[in-house]
Design an enzyme around this catalytic site. Structure first.
Site, mmCIF file in Angstrom:
data_model
loop_
_atom_site.group_PDB
_atom_site.id
_atom_site.type_symbol
_atom_site.label_atom_id
_atom_site.label_comp_id
_atom_site.label_asym_id
_atom_site.label_seq_id
_atom_site.Cartn_x
_atom_site.Cartn_y
_atom_site.Cartn_z
ATOM 1 N N GLU A 143 0.833 -1.195 0.000
ATOM 2 C CA GLU A 143 0.000 0.000 0.000
ATOM 3 C C GLU A 143 0.870 1.247 0.000
ATOM 4 O O GLU A 143 1.727 1.431 0.873
ATOM 5 C CB GLU A 143 -0.900 0.003 1.241
ATOM 6 C CG GLU A 143 -1.718 1.282 1.388
ATOM 7 C CD GLU A 143 -2.408 1.393 2.747
ATOM 8 O OE1 GLU A 143 -3.101 2.385 2.960
ATOM 9 O OE2 GLU A 143 -2.236 0.488 3.574
ATOM 10 N N ASP B 73 -1.162 -0.908 5.659
ATOM 11 C CA ASP B 73 -1.086 -0.321 6.995
ATOM 12 C C ASP B 73 -2.190 -0.907 7.869
ATOM 13 O O ASP B 73 -3.230 -1.342 7.362
ATOM 14 C CB ASP B 73 -1.254 1.197 6.915
ATOM 15 C CG ASP B 73 -0.020 1.861 6.336
ATOM 16 O OD1 ASP B 73 -0.159 2.960 5.752
ATOM 17 O OD2 ASP B 73 1.081 1.271 6.456
ATOM 18 N N ASP C 147 -4.412 0.474 9.488
ATOM 19 C CA ASP C 147 -5.453 1.480 9.767
ATOM 20 C C ASP C 147 -6.671 1.228 8.865
ATOM 21 O O ASP C 147 -6.724 0.232 8.144
ATOM 22 C CB ASP C 147 -4.885 2.891 9.563
ATOM 23 C CG ASP C 147 -4.315 3.088 8.161
ATOM 24 O OD1 ASP C 147 -4.548 2.197 7.297
ATOM 25 O OD2 ASP C 147 -3.649 4.097 7.901
ATOM 26 N N ASP D 242 -7.796 2.772 6.113
ATOM 27 C CA ASP D 242 -7.512 2.718 4.677
ATOM 28 C C ASP D 242 -6.889 1.384 4.294
ATOM 29 O O ASP D 242 -7.255 0.769 3.294
ATOM 30 C CB ASP D 242 -6.559 3.854 4.283
ATOM 31 C CG ASP D 242 -7.298 5.170 4.126
ATOM 32 O OD1 ASP D 242 -8.558 5.146 4.146
ATOM 33 O OD2 ASP D 242 -6.620 6.217 3.995
#
Ligand code: 0RA
Length: 633
Positions: free
Chosen positions: A425, A498, A500, A502
Site C-alpha cells: 500500500e 497499513d 489502519d 484505509d
C-alpha cells in the site's frame, strides 16, 4: 460519317450503331477474351429463354460446330419476318441490325433482362464475321445472312431442315480479328445451360459438341428445387425436404428453394431474370432478413430460445444451401460487375413473401422446423465459443505478451515456487520495500491507496483500475474463466497494508477481487496477509518492533521501564532496513494465509461498504428458501 450515297439516313444510323460495337466491344460484352466470346452464345440463348419465359418455347438446342460456329435453335414462335410498315424491313432484320432496338419496334418488349445482359442479337451479329438467321413460321423456313453485322442477302425462303414446327435458329462465326480466342469451351457453355434449365423448370436444353461428340440434355421439372438438390449432391442434408416458395406480387415473381446441410458453409445463389447476381442486392437482402426473422419468431414460439435471445443472420445460414430466383420487369444492375440488383422495392417484397411463407412451412412441418432451429442453436453456441476463444487469445496476449507493469520491481528468481510478490500500500512504503527486499526472490508492486476508493468502486470499476490491471499482469494467471494457476508467477502473494482503516479497506478490496476473479489462488493457499508490527519501542538508540501486546509486555520487562512505546502507525515510518527486519525477512516476518472464509467475509464487508441494499437480497433468499422447501415436500 459514312459518305456512300447508296445508304439512306436510317441505314447510316444503324451502321453507326453496330460500328460502335465493333469499335468498343468491351462496352457491350465485357471483354474480348474467352469470357466475352462465350457471352455471345449466352446472348443468343437468352433470347430463346425469354421466348420460353413468355410461354411459347419448350426446347433449345445448342450446337458447337466443327467450323468454329455455334448455333442456337428454339421451338418458339419464331422472330417475326413480316415487313415493318415504316422501316419497310422485316422485324428479323431490325432485331439483327439495330442496336438497342426499342419502343414499338422492340421485338423483345417483354424481355426482362438488363445491364450488360440482353444487349441482344445485333451485338452478336456485329462481332461475327458471318451469321445466319433462320425462322420457321407457317411451315416455311425464312433465312437471311449477314457479315460483320450487315445483311448480305435478302430475307428469303430456304429449302432447309428445321427440327421444330416453328422457331428460330441463329448460327454465328465469331470475328477472329476482334476476339483473342475463338475457341468455344463445352464446359463453360454446358454449365450455363444447366443453370438456365434449373431456373426455368420444364425447359429442355440440349448441347451437342460436333467437334468431340459430347452431348447432354438438361431438363428439370423441379426447377430450382432440383438446383438445390444438385448443389447438395456431395453434402449431407439435415432433412430430405427442399423448402420451396413461389409467389407473384404485382409484376415481381419471387421463387426460393432451400435446404440445410450438416456442414457449416453457406451457399446462397441469387438470380434476377436468369442472371446470376454474384454481387447480391436487394432481393438477397430481403431473403436474408426474412430468414433470420422467421426462424427467430418460430424459435421463440416453440420456446427454443427466450424472447431476449436472438439468432444472428450467420447463425441461421450456417449449412444453408439456397437459390433465390426473382423476375423483375425493370431491373437496375449495379456494382463492379453489374451483378447487384439495386431496385429497392424488391427488398420488401422478397422479405414479406419469404417471411410469411416460411412461417407457414414451419407450422406445417414442425419436425423440419425444429431441426432448423436446433441447427441455429448449435451455430449460435459455436459462435459464442469462438468468440470466447478469441477473447481468451486476446487476453492471453494482453497478459503474457505485454510487458510487465512498470511499477513492478520484479525478482530475479525464475522458479515461481520460490518467488514472492508483495503488494504494498502506498508509494512511499513501496519505495522502502523495493530497497529493503531480497531482490532475488521478492517482487514489489506498490498500489496507490487513494486510487482504489472501495466505498465508490464497484468490482467492475476495480477491474478497469490501472493498478489492479498491473497486479493481474504481474500475477500472470489470467482471471475468471480464463484463470490458470499453473501460470502463476509467484507462489506467495503477500498483501502488505497499513494497520489502519484505509489499509483494511484496501485489504478488503484485494481479497474480494481475488475471491471473485482468482478464487483458486486463495483455495490453493497462494494469498497471504502481512502483519506489520503493532508497536515500536524505542530505548536509547535502539528501535524494537513487536507484533502483539504480550510480546510488548515481555520486551518491556526485559529492557526496563524508560522505553518509549509508540503504537505503530504505518509502513511508511520504517526505513528499508527496518521494513526488511520487521515485515519482509522470512525468518522474522508474520504472514497469515488468507482463507476462503476471510475472502467471503471480505466480500461481505466490501458489499456493505458499497452500500448494497439488504432488503431485496433478503426477499430473494426468502422466496427461494420457500421454493426449495416446496420441492423438498
Ligand atoms: C417477338 C415476337 C415474337 C417472337 C419473338 C419476338 C421471338 C424472338 C426470339 C429470339 C430468339 N428466339 C425467338 N423467338 C421468338 C412473336 C410474334 C408472333 O408470332 O406473334
Amino acid at each position: 460519317m459514312e459518305s456512300s450515297s447508296t445508304y439512306t439516313a436510317r441505314e447510316i444510323h444503324v451502321l453507326e450503331g453496330l460500328q460502335a460495337v465493333r469499335k468498343r466491344p468491351g462496352m457491350y460484352i465485357g471483354s474480348t477474351g474467352a469470357r466475352g466470346l462465350h457471352h455471345l452464345v449466352f446472348e443468343i440463348v437468352d433470347n430463346s429463354v425469354d421466348e420460353a419465359v413468355a410461354g411459347f418455347c419448350n426446347n433449345i438446342i445448342v450446337v458447337i460446330h466443327k467450323d468454329g460456329s455455334v448455333s442456337v435453335t428454339d421451338d418458339g414462335r419464331g422472330i417475326p419476318i413480316d415487313k415493318h410498315p415504316v422501316y419497310k424491313t422485316s422485324a428479323l432484320e431490325i432485331v439483327m441490325t439495330k442496336l438497342h432496338a426499342g419502343g414499338k419496334f422492340d421485338a423483345k418488349a417483354y424481355k426482362v433482362s438488363g445491364g450488360l445482359h440482353g444487349v441482344g442479337a445485333s451485338v452478336v451479329n456485329a462481332l461475327s464475321k458471318r451469321l445466319i438467321a433462320e425462322v420457321k413460321r407457317d411451315g416455311k423456313v425464312y433465312r437471311q445472312e449477314y457479315e460483320y453485322g450487315k445483311p448480305v442477302s435478302k430475307l428469303h425462303i430456304a429449302n432447309v431442315q428445321f427440327p421444330f414446327k416453328s422457331g428460330t435458329r441463329i448460327r454465328f462465326w465469331p470475328d477472329d480479328t476482334i476476339f483473342d480466342t475463338v475457341e468455344f469451351y463445352y464446359d463453360i457453355i454446358a454449365s450455363r445451360l444447366k443453370e438456365l434449365a434449373f431456373l426455368n423448370s420444364g425447359l429442355k436444353i440440349k448441347i451437342i459438341d460436333e467437334r468431340t461428340g459430347d452431348k447432354e440434355e438438361f431438363v428439370y421439372e423441379g426447377g430450382i428445387r432440383e438446383f438445390v438438390k444438385f448443389l447438395n449432391e456431395s453434402k449431407e442434408p439435415v432433412f430430405d425436404d427442399i423448402i420451396y416458395i413461389s409467389k407473384v406480387k404485382g409484376k415481381i415473381v419471387v421463387e426460393v428453394a432451400m435446404q440445410y446441410t450438416k456442414g457449416y458453409s453457406e451457399e446462397v445463389l441469387s438470380f434476377v431474370n436468369n442472371i446470376n447476381t454474384e454481387e447480391g442486392g436487394t432481393h438477397l437482402a430481403g431473403f436474408k432478413n426474412a430468414l433470420t426473422r422467421a426462424i427467430n419468431k418460430y424459435a421463440i414460439e416453440i420456446n427454443a430460445i427466450k424472447n431476449g435471445e436472438k439468432f444472428t443472420g450467420n447463425d441461421v445460414r450456417e449449412g444453408l444451401t439456397a437459390v433465390i430466383n426473382v423476375k423483375v420487369p425493370e431491373p437496375q444492375f449495379e456494382g463492379q460487375t453489374k451483378t447487384k440488383l439495386g431496385n429497392e422495392e424488391v427488398k420488401g417484397i422478397v422479405d414479406s413473401v419469404v417471411y410469411s411463407e416460411l412461417l407457414v412451412f414451419f407450422e406445417e412441418n414442425p419436425h423440419v422446423a425444429k431441426l432448423i432451429v436446433e441447427k441455429a442453436i448449435n451455430a449460435a453456441r459455436a459462435r459464442e465459443a469462438a468468440k470466447k476463444a478469441k477473447e481468451l487469445i486476446r487476453r492471453k496476449n494482453a497478459l503474457e505478451v505485454s510487458s510487465l507493469p512498470g511499477k513492478l520491481a520484479d525478482c530475479s528468481e525464475s522458479d515461481p515456487e520460490k518467488a514472492e510478490l508483495y503488494i504494498v500500500e502506498g508509494d512511499s512504503a513501496g519505495g522502502s520495500a523495493k530497497q529493503g527486499r531480497n531482490r532475488e526472490f521478492q517482487a514489489i508492486l506498490p498500489l496507490r491507496g487513494k486510487i482504489i476508493n472501495v466505498e465508490k468502486a464497484n468490482i467492475n470499476k476495480v477491474l478497469r483500475n490501472e493498478e489492479i490491471q498491473a497486479m493481474i499482469t504481474a500475477i500472470g494467471t489470467g482471471i475468471g474463466e480464463f484463470f490458470d494457476i499453473k501460470k502463476a508467477r509467484y507462489r506467495k502473494i503477500i498483501i502488505m497494508t497499513d494497520a489502519d482503516v484505509d489499509g483494511s479497506h484496501i485489504k478488503t478490496l484485494l481479497l474480494t477481487f481475488f475471491y471473485r476473479y482468482m478464487r483458486p489462488l486463495i483455495e490453493n493457499g497462494y494469498v497471504f496477509i502481512s502483519k506489520p508490527p503493532l508497536y515500536r519501542i524505542r530505548k536509547g538508540n535502539n528501535d524494537y518492533y513487536v507484533y502483539s501486546d504480550a510480546e510488548k509486555e515481555e520486551l518491556l520487562k526485559k529492557i526496563g521501564g524508560n522505553a518509549i512505546v509508540q503504537r505503530f502507525k504505518g509502513l511508511g515510518e520504517m526505513n528499508p532496513e527496518q521494513l526488511w527486519a520487521t515485515t519482509m525477512d522470512p525468518q522474522r516476518r508474520i504472514i497469515v494465509e488468507a482463507t476462503i472464509t476471510d475472502a467471503m467475509e471480505a466480500e461481505r464487508v466490501f458489499n456493505t461498504l458499497m452500500g448494497v441494499k439488504v432488503e431485496p437480497r433478503r426477499e430473494f433468499i426468502e422466496r427461494y428458501a420457500k421454493k426449495a422447501r416446496n420441492i423438498d415436500i
